[in-house]
Design an enzyme around this catalytic site. Structure first.
Site, PDB file in Angstrom:
ATOM      1  N   LYS A  16       0.818  -1.220   0.000  1.00 27.29           N
ATOM      2  CA  LYS A  16       0.000   0.000   0.000  1.00 27.29           C
ATOM      3  C   LYS A  16       0.847   1.263   0.000  1.00 27.29           C
ATOM      4  O   LYS A  16       0.569   2.188  -0.749  1.00 27.29           O
ATOM      5  CB  LYS A  16      -0.936   0.024   1.216  1.00 27.29           C
ATOM      6  CG  LYS A  16      -2.010  -1.026   1.209  1.00 27.29           C
ATOM      7  CD  LYS A  16      -2.931  -0.904   2.404  1.00 27.29           C
ATOM      8  CE  LYS A  16      -2.218  -0.997   3.728  1.00 27.29           C
ATOM      9  NZ  LYS A  16      -1.608  -2.281   4.038  1.00 27.29           N
ATOM     10  N   ARG A  91      -9.987   2.615   9.448  1.00 28.61           N
ATOM     11  CA  ARG A  91      -9.773   1.179   9.679  1.00 28.61           C
ATOM     12  C   ARG A  91     -11.039   0.457  10.123  1.00 28.61           C
ATOM     13  O   ARG A  91     -11.046  -0.765  10.221  1.00 28.61           O
ATOM     14  CB  ARG A  91      -8.700   0.957  10.754  1.00 28.61           C
ATOM     15  CG  ARG A  91      -7.306   1.264  10.297  1.00 28.61           C
ATOM     16  CD  ARG A  91      -6.299   0.831  11.354  1.00 28.61           C
ATOM     17  NE  ARG A  91      -4.961   1.189  10.992  1.00 28.61           N
ATOM     18  CZ  ARG A  91      -4.143   0.441  10.265  1.00 28.61           C
ATOM     19  NH1 ARG A  91      -4.564  -0.714   9.804  1.00 28.61           N
ATOM     20  NH2 ARG A  91      -2.936   0.839   9.989  1.00 28.61           N
ATOM     21  N   ARG A 128      11.025  -9.465   4.302  1.00 35.14           N
ATOM     22  CA  ARG A 128      11.324  -8.085   4.717  1.00 35.14           C
ATOM     23  C   ARG A 128      11.845  -8.064   6.149  1.00 35.14           C
ATOM     24  O   ARG A 128      12.788  -7.339   6.475  1.00 35.14           O
ATOM     25  CB  ARG A 128      10.075  -7.211   4.588  1.00 35.14           C
ATOM     26  CG  ARG A 128      10.335  -5.745   4.934  1.00 35.14           C
ATOM     27  CD  ARG A 128       9.153  -4.879   4.622  1.00 35.14           C
ATOM     28  NE  ARG A 128       8.177  -4.921   5.710  1.00 35.14           N
ATOM     29  CZ  ARG A 128       7.017  -4.288   5.704  1.00 35.14           C
ATOM     30  NH1 ARG A 128       6.642  -3.580   4.646  1.00 35.14           N
ATOM     31  NH2 ARG A 128       6.207  -4.358   6.725  1.00 35.14           N
ATOM     32  N   ARG A 134      13.905  -7.410  11.627  1.00 33.45           N
ATOM     33  CA  ARG A 134      12.741  -7.279  12.509  1.00 33.45           C
ATOM     34  C   ARG A 134      12.480  -8.630  13.178  1.00 33.45           C
ATOM     35  O   ARG A 134      11.656  -9.418  12.711  1.00 33.45           O
ATOM     36  CB  ARG A 134      11.504  -6.864  11.719  1.00 33.45           C
ATOM     37  CG  ARG A 134      11.619  -5.503  11.068  1.00 33.45           C
ATOM     38  CD  ARG A 134      10.331  -5.198  10.340  1.00 33.45           C
ATOM     39  NE  ARG A 134      10.366  -3.926   9.663  1.00 33.45           N
ATOM     40  CZ  ARG A 134       9.297  -3.304   9.207  1.00 33.45           C
ATOM     41  NH1 ARG A 134       8.117  -3.851   9.353  1.00 33.45           N
ATOM     42  NH2 ARG A 134       9.399  -2.142   8.600  1.00 33.45           N
ATOM     43  N   ARG A 145      -1.691 -10.482  12.349  1.00 31.33           N
ATOM     44  CA  ARG A 145      -2.012  -9.169  11.776  1.00 31.33           C
ATOM     45  C   ARG A 145      -2.891  -9.310  10.540  1.00 31.33           C
ATOM     46  O   ARG A 145      -3.781  -8.485  10.301  1.00 31.33           O
ATOM     47  CB  ARG A 145      -0.728  -8.397  11.429  1.00 31.33           C
ATOM     48  CG  ARG A 145      -0.080  -7.778  12.656  1.00 31.33           C
ATOM     49  CD  ARG A 145       0.903  -6.685  12.291  1.00 31.33           C
ATOM     50  NE  ARG A 145       1.940  -7.118  11.400  1.00 31.33           N
ATOM     51  CZ  ARG A 145       3.215  -7.250  11.720  1.00 31.33           C
ATOM     52  NH1 ARG A 145       3.638  -6.956  12.921  1.00 31.33           N
ATOM     53  NH2 ARG A 145       4.098  -7.646  10.824  1.00 31.33           N
TER      54      ARG A 145
END
Length: 192
Positions: A16, A91, A128, A134, A145
């Site tokens: 996005k 959201r 990623r 991360r 998520r």
């Protein structure tokens, strides 16, 4: 002057942010990401940033009232007079109604839904996470998520479909390939 009010939604990792900047540039409007606003305020040590950081550190979601306030303030800035592209807001249905009130009944022109296969997105986010170090982005966290997104966004997809402004685009593929799909879909929807 043509005012263009857009929203981009899609699962975490669907691209996005990357596509939002391309769409915003094409329509000459600012890309407004609530996540970016929160991060900038936290980094800048502003009063808002301190409030948001305390909420996030407590493991909570930033409440709608605060998020609505931030978005309303941002939409009143001069660069958003000709329109905007929202990313990360609204959201939930309550935030959609708050947004409706902010833009004085002038509805969104189009909502771009970036569709992406969950397994593909999870693989992309795991890669990623590895590249960016991360450690907290485990497969379990990423899948959670995705589930939260699906649960929260389903009513929005239904609402925007009823309003006749949803544009679904396949979000998988190269950046330019996806950008071209979005450009064609938006052009057909907006007639420009």
């Amino acid at each position: 002057m043509t005012v263009t009010r857009l929203l981009i939604i899609g699962p975490p990792g669907a691209g996005k942010g990357t596509q939002a900047s391309k769409i915003a540039e094409a329509y000459g409007v600012p890309a407004i990401s609530t996540g970016d606003i929160f991060r900038a305020n936290i980094k800048g040590g502003t009063e808002l940033g301190q409030r948001v950081q305390a909420i996030i550190e407590a493991g909570e979601l930033v409440p709608d009232t605060l998020t609505n306030e931030i978005v309303q303030d941002r939409l009143q800035q001069e660069d958003a007079a000709g329109g905007f592209l929202l990313d990360g807001y609204p959201r939930n249905v309550e935030q959609v109604h708050a947004l409706d009130g902010m833009i004085e009944g002038d509805a969104l022109d189009a909502v771009v839904l970036l569709e992406a296969d969950t397994d593909e997105v999870v693989a992309r986010l795991l890669k990623r996470a590895e590249i960016e170090g991360r450690a907290d982005d485990t497969e379990e966290v990423i899948r959670h998520r995705q589930d939260v997104y699906a649960e929260q966004t389903a009513p929005l997809i239904e609402l925007f479909t009823e309003r006749g402004i949803l544009v679904s685009v396949d979000g998988l593929g190269g950046i330019d390939e996806v950008a071209e799909r979005i450009a064609v879909a938006l052009s057909a929807k907006l007639g420009r």
